[in-house]
Design an enzyme around this catalytic site. Structure first.
Site, PDB file in Angstrom:
ATOM      1  N   SER A  30       0.854  -1.191   0.000  1.00 15.69           N
ATOM      2  CA  SER A  30       0.000   0.000   0.000  1.00 15.69           C
ATOM      3  C   SER A  30       0.886   1.237   0.000  1.00 15.69           C
ATOM      4  CB  SER A  30      -0.887   0.015   1.249  1.00 15.69           C
ATOM      5  OG  SER A  30      -1.545   1.265   1.392  1.00 15.69           O
ATOM      6  N   TYR A  79      -1.597  -0.772  10.364  1.00 13.69           N
ATOM      7  CA  TYR A  79      -1.700  -1.020   8.921  1.00 13.69           C
ATOM      8  C   TYR A  79      -0.456  -0.511   8.201  1.00 13.69           C
ATOM      9  CZ  TYR A  79      -3.715  -1.084   4.212  1.00 13.69           C
ATOM     10  OH  TYR A  79      -3.955  -1.330   2.887  1.00 13.69           O
TER      11      TYR A  79
END
Length: 244
Positions: free
Chosen positions: A128, A141
């Site tokens: 990501s 995350y």
């Protein structure tokens, strides 16, 4: 183009979103595709697994190789996101995020390597842009995705001699079902989409198929001299500076 004719591909989290687009792209180019996730997959051959279970990766790889006879492509796509300030996040939640987003891919690679050596196969980790930057309240995350990028580099360095390549892609805002539902739930969805489009030099958000196209390239033999890289797929978002 049938770049994956006769090849076996495994996509974790391949039942929806970016994972489904990747699975479809690989299948359309000739691969026999397996997906792995907690539920059933009505579209592809699948293995049901909970990636918080550290025994699941070995079972998934064994199942796929038993059924397919080999393994050529591994795409580590499954993951989760939890929102919490660091002071408010429990150790259990932190460890859960890292287990699913980072440790499970490590174990998938560990158990896949003996088979990928035989086929001179390829691994693609779906990271990501939050492994490069970070949005608020995304400590676990962001840390896990940064780790996933680092894992791709480490595998490339250690196993290039075995003929195994490993790269990562770092998507930005992609119009998955989840993100589209989020937009619909905002007070003014049209305004939200206009505003989020403005932060991208491309003038829009991305499509799952655009991530899948890059993953397919990285998994294919034509990218045989590409390994240990992290490719952003973000419409230029990480390149654009904020106004002074």
């Amino acid at each position: 183009m049938m770049r994956f004719e006769g090849k076996i591909a495994l996509v974790t989290g391949g039942r929806s979103g970016i994972g489904r687009a990747i699975a479809r792209r690989l299948q359309n180019e000739g691969a026999r595709v397996f997906t792995a996730q907690r539920g059933e997959d009505p579209e592809f051959e699948y293995v049901q697994a909970d990636f918080a279970d550290m025994e699941a990766p070995a079972r998934i790889i064994e199942d796929v190789v038993t059924k397919g006879g080999r393994l050529d492509v591994l795409v580590n796509n499954a993951g989760l996101m939890q929102e919490a300030a660091i002071e408010d996040m429990s150790l259990a939640d932190w460890q859960h995020s890292l287990a699913v987003n980072l440790t499970a891919p490590f174990l998938m690679i560990k158990h896949a390597l003996p088979h990928l050596r035989q086929t001179r196969g390829s691994i693609v980790n779906v990271g990501s842009i939050e492994g490069i930057g970070c949005n608020p309240l995304h400590a676990a995350y962001s840390a896990s995705k940064a780790g996933l990028h680092g894992l791709a580099r480490a595998v490339a360095v250690d196993h290039g001699k075995d003929g195994v390549r490993c790269n990562a892609v770092a998507p930005g805002w992609i119009d998955t079902e989840l993100n589209l539902e989020f937009i619909k739930a905002t007070p003014d969805p049209d305004a939200f989409r206009r505003d989020i489009g403005k932060i991208h030099p491309a003038g829009r958000t991305g499509k799952p198929e655009e991530v899948a196209a890059l993953v397919a390239f990285l998994a294919a033999e034509e990218s045989g001299f590409v390994t240990g890289q992290v490719y952003t797929v973000d419409g230029g978002r990480m390149t654009k500076l904020s106004l002074p």
